[in-house]
Design an enzyme around this catalytic site. Structure first.
Site, PDB file in Angstrom:
ATOM      1  N   SER A 112       7.380  -2.018  -0.290  1.00  7.64           N
ATOM      2  CA  SER A 112       6.900  -2.652   0.916  1.00  7.64           C
ATOM      3  C   SER A 112       7.489  -1.966   2.148  1.00  7.64           C
ATOM      4  CB  SER A 112       7.224  -4.147   0.873  1.00  7.64           C
ATOM      5  OG  SER A 112       6.470  -4.859   1.827  1.00  7.64           O
ATOM      6  N   ASP A 162       1.749  -5.509  -2.891  1.00  4.23           N
ATOM      7  CA  ASP A 162       3.154  -5.362  -2.484  1.00  4.23           C
ATOM      8  C   ASP A 162       4.095  -5.385  -3.692  1.00  4.23           C
ATOM      9  OD1 ASP A 162       5.800  -5.999  -1.462  1.00  4.23           O
ATOM     10  OD2 ASP A 162       4.826  -6.575   0.409  1.00  4.23           O
TER      11      ASP A 162
END
Length: 292
Positions: free
Chosen positions: A44, A158
């Protein structure tokens, strides 16, 4: 303790939205202290900051992100009008490519791995080849916010939903130390990084725009302490990541850990870049004082 001659580092940069701007301050302090970052594993925001650093453009990125405000952030979000995510992410990635350049991971001077999650197979995907920003785009695909990325027939989101502090990609590194940064540390009630007083100096119109957008972020008037839908989703995601991070760190403890409290800022509060970067620098200096 870290010996002077043993400063080759594998750096693990965790997920946590805008809190990840603390990674910038941490990297700056480590390099000032003479550490050689030879490997980066990130997911991320950790993949984004780590990738930008590996490309040699962290200073340019820092200067840019310190200048953006809430209105700038909204201008970078291209609405997807799809059911799998609110934002396509193309505009943001194109802006970053213009700032940093388009790089292949294989050509970077630092070993780099971006960690994403395959939502169908429920497994981590380690991306260490191909386009740097394709890897970053996959790793930052926050569910419900960014649209998933199709990658070799899989749909990636993510990496933080499975591994917020991805240490495993560094296991085979031949470095002296593994330093991990966890952005989901327990709440620090003494933190007070930003308030509306810092808007002084902006035009009256711009202050009104900031406050209006702030209501959108919170979902209600500032005086109303009830949780908005955004608050609930954000806190739930933070709680999930914090729990997973604790389990991962217990199972695979790094040599050293730097922690950033999860109440440092909200996931999308990138307008707080200056204070968050400085918090990262402070935590890194504290770490160095106790370990060198």
């Amino acid at each position: 303790m870290i010996e002077a001659e043993g400063k080759r580092v594998s750096l693990v940069l965790g997920s946590g939205g805008a809190r990840g701007l603390a990674h910038i301050g941490i990297i700056n302090e480590l390099t000032k202290a003479g550490f050689q970052i030879e490997s980066i594993s990130g997911c991320s925001i950790g993949a984004l900051i780590g990738g930008v650093y590996a490309a040699g453009k962290l200073a340019e990125f820092e200067a840019w992100v310190r200048e953006i405000d809430r209105t700038d952030i909204l201008s970078l979000l291209d609405v997807a009008w799809r059911t799998d995510g609110l934002v396509k992410g193309d505009k943001l990635i194109d802006t970053l490519i213009e700032l940093v350049g388009d790089h292949s991971i294989e050509d970077l001077p630092i070993r780099f791995t971006a960690v994403a999650a395959d939502i169908d197979e429920e497994r981590e995907i380690w991306i260490n080849s191909g386009s740097l920003f394709d890897a970053i785009r996959a790793s930052i695909s926050l569910p419900l916010f960014f649209s998933p990325v199709e990658y070799h027939g899989a749909y990636l989101v993510d990496g933080g939903i499975l591994n917020p502090v991805p240490i495993a990609p560094t296991f085979n590194d031949k470095t002296d130390h593994t330093i991990a940064v966890n952005l989901g540390a327990p709440v620090d009630h003494n933190l007070d990084l930003f308030d509306d007083a810092q808007l002084s100096g902006k035009s009256g119109f711009k202050q009104k725009v900031h406050r209006w957008i702030g209501k959108l972020y919170r979902g209600d008037e500032e005086e109303d302490r009830s949780l908005s839908m955004y608050d609930v989703a954000s806190q739930a995601f933070d709680s999930m990541q914090g729990s997973i991070a604790r389990q991962k760190l217990a199972a695979y403890p790094p040599d050293h850990l730097i922690e950033i409290p999860r109440n440092t800022c909200g996931i999308l509060e990138f307008h707080k870049a200056g204070p968050v970067i400085e918090l990262g620098a402070q935590r890194a200096r504290s770490f160095l004082e106790h370990n060198i």
